[in-house]
Every structure is written in structure tokens, then in C-alpha cells.
Write a protein that holds these residues in place. Sequence first.
Motif, PDB file in Angstrom:
ATOM      1  N   GLY A 251       0.810  -1.205   0.000  1.00  0.00           N
ATOM      2  CA  GLY A 251       0.000   0.000   0.000  1.00  0.00           C
ATOM      3  C   GLY A 251       0.848   1.262   0.000  1.00  0.00           C
ATOM      4  O   GLY A 251       2.030   1.246  -0.345  1.00  0.00           O
ATOM      5  N   ARG A 252       0.215   2.373   0.401  1.00  0.00           N
ATOM      6  CA  ARG A 252       0.916   3.655   0.466  1.00  0.00           C
ATOM      7  C   ARG A 252       1.143   4.058   1.913  1.00  0.00           C
ATOM      8  O   ARG A 252       0.347   3.745   2.791  1.00  0.00           O
ATOM      9  N   THR A 253       2.216   4.781   2.128  1.00  0.00           N
ATOM     10  CA  THR A 253       2.488   5.341   3.450  1.00  0.00           C
ATOM     11  C   THR A 253       2.093   6.817   3.461  1.00  0.00           C
ATOM     12  O   THR A 253       1.976   7.455   2.406  1.00  0.00           O
ATOM     13  N   ASP A 254       1.893   7.352   4.655  1.00  0.00           N
ATOM     14  CA  ASP A 254       1.479   8.752   4.768  1.00  0.00           C
ATOM     15  C   ASP A 254       2.582   9.710   4.342  1.00  0.00           C
ATOM     16  O   ASP A 254       2.307  10.804   3.846  1.00  0.00           O
ATOM     17  N   ARG A 255       3.820   9.301   4.548  1.00  0.00           N
ATOM     18  CA  ARG A 255       4.961  10.137   4.169  1.00  0.00           C
ATOM     19  C   ARG A 255       6.043   9.240   3.577  1.00  0.00           C
ATOM     20  O   ARG A 255       6.038   8.017   3.799  1.00  0.00           O
ATOM     21  N   PRO A 256       6.961   9.794   2.819  1.00  0.00           N
ATOM     22  CA  PRO A 256       8.018   8.975   2.212  1.00  0.00           C
ATOM     23  C   PRO A 256       8.790   8.173   3.263  1.00  0.00           C
ATOM     24  O   PRO A 256       9.060   8.672   4.362  1.00  0.00           O
ATOM     25  N   VAL A 257       9.142   6.943   2.906  1.00  0.00           N
ATOM     26  CA  VAL A 257       9.854   6.073   3.843  1.00  0.00           C
ATOM     27  C   VAL A 257      11.281   6.548   4.081  1.00  0.00           C
ATOM     28  O   VAL A 257      11.900   6.197   5.085  1.00  0.00           O
ATOM     29  N   LEU A 258      11.817   7.328   3.163  1.00  0.00           N
ATOM     30  CA  LEU A 258      13.110   7.992   3.317  1.00  0.00           C
ATOM     31  C   LEU A 258      12.946   9.424   2.818  1.00  0.00           C
ATOM     32  O   LEU A 258      12.107   9.688   1.947  1.00  0.00           O
ATOM     33  N   PRO A 259      13.725  10.354   3.335  1.00  0.00           N
ATOM     34  CA  PRO A 259      13.629  11.731   2.820  1.00  0.00           C
ATOM     35  C   PRO A 259      13.942  11.773   1.325  1.00  0.00           C
ATOM     36  O   PRO A 259      14.887  11.131   0.857  1.00  0.00           O
ATOM     37  N   LEU A 260      13.136  12.510   0.582  1.00  0.00           N
ATOM     38  CA  LEU A 260      13.368  12.684  -0.850  1.00  0.00           C
ATOM     39  C   LEU A 260      14.075  14.010  -1.094  1.00  0.00           C
ATOM     40  O   LEU A 260      13.875  14.981  -0.361  1.00  0.00           O
ATOM     41  N   THR A 261      14.888  14.046  -2.136  1.00  0.00           N
ATOM     42  CA  THR A 261      15.539  15.297  -2.504  1.00  0.00           C
ATOM     43  C   THR A 261      14.529  16.202  -3.205  1.00  0.00           C
ATOM     44  O   THR A 261      13.479  15.750  -3.680  1.00  0.00           O
ATOM     45  N   ASP A 262      14.866  17.476  -3.271  1.00  0.00           N
ATOM     46  CA  ASP A 262      13.979  18.414  -3.968  1.00  0.00           C
ATOM     47  C   ASP A 262      13.796  18.011  -5.427  1.00  0.00           C
ATOM     48  O   ASP A 262      12.690  18.113  -5.982  1.00  0.00           O
ATOM     49  N   SER A 263      14.884  17.544  -6.055  1.00  0.00           N
ATOM     50  CA  SER A 263      14.779  17.171  -7.468  1.00  0.00           C
ATOM     51  C   SER A 263      13.931  15.914  -7.641  1.00  0.00           C
ATOM     52  O   SER A 263      13.183  15.793  -8.618  1.00  0.00           O
ATOM     53  N   GLU A 264      14.009  14.964  -6.710  1.00  0.00           N
ATOM     54  CA  GLU A 264      13.168  13.765  -6.801  1.00  0.00           C
ATOM     55  C   GLU A 264      11.692  14.142  -6.715  1.00  0.00           C
ATOM     56  O   GLU A 264      10.858  13.623  -7.465  1.00  0.00           O
ATOM     57  N   GLU A 265      11.368  15.042  -5.802  1.00  0.00           N
ATOM     58  CA  GLU A 265       9.972  15.459  -5.681  1.00  0.00           C
ATOM     59  C   GLU A 265       9.529  16.240  -6.908  1.00  0.00           C
ATOM     60  O   GLU A 265       8.390  16.110  -7.371  1.00  0.00           O
ATOM     61  N   ALA A 266      10.441  17.054  -7.459  1.00  0.00           N
ATOM     62  CA  ALA A 266      10.084  17.860  -8.627  1.00  0.00           C
ATOM     63  C   ALA A 266       9.863  16.992  -9.861  1.00  0.00           C
ATOM     64  O   ALA A 266       8.956  17.253 -10.661  1.00  0.00           O
ATOM     65  N   VAL A 267      10.677  15.951 -10.024  1.00  0.00           N
ATOM     66  CA  VAL A 267      10.582  15.118 -11.223  1.00  0.00           C
ATOM     67  C   VAL A 267       9.518  14.035 -11.064  1.00  0.00           C
ATOM     68  O   VAL A 267       8.729  13.778 -11.986  1.00  0.00           O
ATOM     69  N   TYR A 268       9.470  13.376  -9.885  1.00  0.00           N
ATOM     70  CA  TYR A 268       8.615  12.194  -9.736  1.00  0.00           C
ATOM     71  C   TYR A 268       7.515  12.362  -8.692  1.00  0.00           C
ATOM     72  O   TYR A 268       6.647  11.502  -8.584  1.00  0.00           O
ATOM     73  N   ASN A 269       7.541  13.383  -7.904  1.00  0.00           N
ATOM     74  CA  ASN A 269       6.684  13.684  -6.757  1.00  0.00           C
ATOM     75  C   ASN A 269       6.854  12.643  -5.652  1.00  0.00           C
ATOM     76  O   ASN A 269       7.557  11.641  -5.817  1.00  0.00           O
ATOM     77  N   GLU A 270       6.173  12.846  -4.532  1.00  0.00           N
ATOM     78  CA  GLU A 270       6.481  12.055  -3.338  1.00  0.00           C
ATOM     79  C   GLU A 270       6.043  10.597  -3.428  1.00  0.00           C
ATOM     80  O   GLU A 270       6.414   9.781  -2.589  1.00  0.00           O
ATOM     81  N   ILE A 271       5.291  10.237  -4.466  1.00  0.00           N
ATOM     82  CA  ILE A 271       4.891   8.836  -4.627  1.00  0.00           C
ATOM     83  C   ILE A 271       6.110   7.923  -4.727  1.00  0.00           C
ATOM     84  O   ILE A 271       6.046   6.739  -4.421  1.00  0.00           O
TER      85      ILE A 271
END
Length: 581
Positions: A251-271
Motif C-alpha cells: 500500500g501507500r504510506t502517509d509520508r516517504p519512507v526515506l527523505p526525498l531530494t527536492d529534485s526527486e519530488e520535482a521530477v517524480y513527486n512524493e509517490i
Amino acid sequence: MNRRALWIGLAVLVGAVVLFAAWAAWTTYQVNRDLTAAVDDATALRAAVEGDDDDAVQASLGRLRDHSAAAADRTAGLTWSVLEHLPAYGDDARGVAVASAVARDLADAGVEPLVRVSDDLDLIVPAQARIDVAALEALQDPVAAGRAAFDDARARLVGEDSTGYVERLRTKYRELTRQVDDAAAILSSADTALRVLPTMLGSDGPQDYLLVFQNNAEIRATGGLPGAVSVVRADDGQVRMTRQVAANTFGRTDRPVLPLTDSEEAVYNEILGTYFLDANLQPDFSRASDLWRARWEQVYPERLDGVLSVDPVAISYLLGATGPVEVGGVTLTEDNAVDELLSRVYQRFPDPAAQDRWFRRVARTVFDKVSTGVGSPQELVRAIADGVREHRVFVHSFDDSLQEAIAGKAVAGDLVTDPDAAPQVGFYLNDGTASKMSYYLRYDVSVDATYCNQGVQGLAGHATLMSDAPEDAASLPDYVTGSYATYGGKPGSQLVQVYIYGPVGGQISALALNGKPLRGPGPILDQGRPVLNATLLLDPQEKVDLTWRMKTGANQTGDIRVSVTPRVGSGSTSMPVDSAC
């Protein structure tokens, strides 16, 4: 008297020249004969090794050493030295001399140590669910010696400029260089594997690995959706599968299991960090492994030591070595495994839960078949090597020293982030329809280096993508066609997300679809690499063209590595590209 002496002197000189020419021609003939014989000897040697014929192996190796040594001796003498200084053909003579010396040295220092241990190959593959760790360790020195010899041969061959050779010699010289380069790459991988495998197989204590089966029918940047996942435990060479899980149960978690970089969130979002199934939307297998481990250890007790991954095409290669397996009344073979695992399963089992159960049975059955032993160790090694070369088999270790040993190899699946490394271009695909329509996705990618200016190369990229889905794709099961309506498509259409990565410190521009510029946000920097995204909606039988331009980073003058998401079907989508510098 003086005139007579002059004529006599000229006659002697002419005679000497004629004799030298005749001797040089005879020497050239002998060198050509010896090298041709050496090629035949090498072919016979390979057949003898594969046929497990010890007497033929020794005879072929002896002839190879004799013929290659004879060619090297003839090209090391005074006659050949003179030929190397002749105008027009001197560089050709030099090329023949280098090739002859390389052949001799490889026969002695490269091939001979490997032939000596070829009988031990059956000890390095599983038998009764165990791999002999001591046998692996015994192979380390001979393989390292072979690798060193082939690395040296590659450097010597590449060090010569073959562009001025006559066409026939140039073709043969470049073919020799390519074959030596391929062998050096294989031996490099084998050398690395032999250094890390004893520890990974539990020589220092039990190791737990997450085994991920990537499903190319729903494409992801590293290959496919993580479907069936299992834990494999290795303890002093003994390997067994201990737990199996359907990846969609996380399933999905409420927040990322590890911190994401700004570029990861910008390119792929927090999913990327909240959904186990989407950790490999990005193309770095090491990063996907970190995210998978973090989520796994939130749910299950195993503390993972690494992650392994294969796809159905790699499984088909394994079945070519092991022979068929039967799972739930279905016989899986090398020829039908891809179709059965990526298409027919959804028609046979409409219920997703039944699909997941069958996939887990396939995973265990193939694992058991491989781990209990195969008839041909060479075929199994070749199957794994093909999977690695085509970016279908990945390994990540959470032991820093082991991971450092495999970093940069194809098996690591690294995203290049070092500006001093060979420039890498990435072309990665993700399904956006939550469907299994990627089974019908066909694509080809090419990149050309068009110029070199002060240490920066210009690159031109082109990709053709096509949906090979049948015109009546609307009749396919709903689980296959997915959520097409969400994106304004029709049954059987597929939404494809394309991510184009430029080299570190480089630039991307002029992205166009079917010749028309694509407007949108500019590139986003991800770990120093510019990334452009294009969203394509493909109807059945629709074909589109993407083109773009790039520049490498500063002082990136080497050959370009093009990394492409592996497709359904055998063969590699990734490729090297010659430098323009």
C-alpha cells in the motif's frame, strides 16, 4: 673499370632489393597463415571447452600458442621492422605486429589460466541449493590473471590508430579489438563477482536478500513494476527462499519512507517514497533498493543485506539453461515465458489475487530449478551474463565495501553522477495508465555525437515509440487496459512518461514530437544531470518520433554510454556511442 664496378654494384643492390621483397612477401604470407590458423585454433578451443573435451582443449590450446607465437616472432624481426617504416604501408605492418603480439600474450597469460580452471565451472553454480564457496575462492586468482591480460591487450589494441589501415586489415583489426573488449568486460564482471560472492553467499554469516521480479508489462525506469518479491537467505553457500509477498500489499504510506531530494519530488513527486511499487520510477537501482528496504523493514522482521532483481526476459534466459518448468498446469519454456508472464496470465486469471499467487509460484519454481542444479554450467553463466548485459539483472549490497566493488558495473544499475566519468545519456520510461499495456510498447533509441568543441560534445537524440496493441485492444481484460479514461484515452491506449537524462553538467534542448517543438518547463537538475519529461498518449498501432539535442559537460570527451529502459523481448536497448572528439 669504374663503370663496370658501378653496374655490378647496382646489380647487387637490385638483387638485394628483389631478394628482400621476396623474403618480405614470404614472411607476410607466413604471418597471415599463422594468424589465420590461430583464429581457427581459438574457435576449436572454445568448442572443446563447451563440449567438455579435455584432450581437444589441450590440443587446441597448444596449437593456438604455437601459431600465435610464430606470428609474433616473425613480426618482431628485422624484416618486419623495415616494413613498418615503409611509406603508405608502414602503419599496416605495425598493426599486424601489434595484433600478433597481442594474440601470443593472450594465449599464454590470458587464455591458458582460464582453460586450466574451465573444468571447475560446474562448482560455481548451485547444486542441491548450495554453491561451493571454497571453489569460488579458488577461481579468484586465475580469473584475475585472465582479466589483467585482456585489459592489457585491450589497451595495446586501442592505443593504435587503425584509421589508415587498408580496408581488409582495418576491418579485421577492429573486429579483434571489439572481441577483446567484450572479453575484457566479461572477465571484469567475473572478477568482481568472484570477489564479492563469497561474502554475499554467507561465508561470514547469514545474509538476507530481497529478490524483486520486475514486470515489464507495466514499465518502470529500471525495467518494470515490482511484482512478486521474496526473501532469499544465503548461509555458507546454502541458498533458500524464506518469504514471499505480493508487492501491492504494501500500500501507500502517509509520508516517504526515506527523505526525498527536492529534485526527486520535482521530477517524480512524493509517490516515489510512499508507494513500494513506484520506488523504481527513477532509474537508479541503488536508490530504488534503499527505498524498498526501508518499506520492507517497516513491515517485516528481516534486516536486508541487499536487493536482487530479474525480469521475465532474464527468466526466459535462465529457462534456456535449466530446461522447462511446470507451474499450475502451465509449462514455461525459454520460448514462451515472456508471453506467459506478461500477457497470457491476465487472460488465464482475471482475478488479480490469483495472478499474484501464480507469480509467486513461478518465482519459487524457477528459483528451486536454478538452485538445485543445471545440466550446463556454461549455459547458466551465459544466461546470467546476458541478463546483466541487457540491464535485466541487478544486484545491490548494503555492505559499503561490497557495493563499492560492483559500483559502475552494469549489474549495479547506477545512475552516473560523476562529472569525470564517461558521459551517460539516459532514456527511461514509466507507465502512466496503471495498466499492463507496456507489453505492447515498442521503442528504439539512437544518439549520435555530432561535434566536439573545446572538450564539449554535441549530441543528437532520436526515439521512435509505438503501441503494437491490436486494433481491438478494447476487448482486452480491464486489468490490462487500466485507467485509460482518467487521461482522456480510450480502451487499449497507453500513457507513457518519458524521462530524458543529459550527461552530468550538460544541457538538453530542442525536444520535439513528430517534428513539432514540445513546450513546457525547462530541464530539472537531478544530481547534476538535466532531466526533461515528455508525456505521450499512444493509441493502438500509433507511432511517434521524439528528437532532442544535448551537450555534454566540460571535458567529457570520451565515448558516450546510452542507458535505456529494457524492453519486452530479448536484446539490449542500451548502447555505446563513439565520441566526436
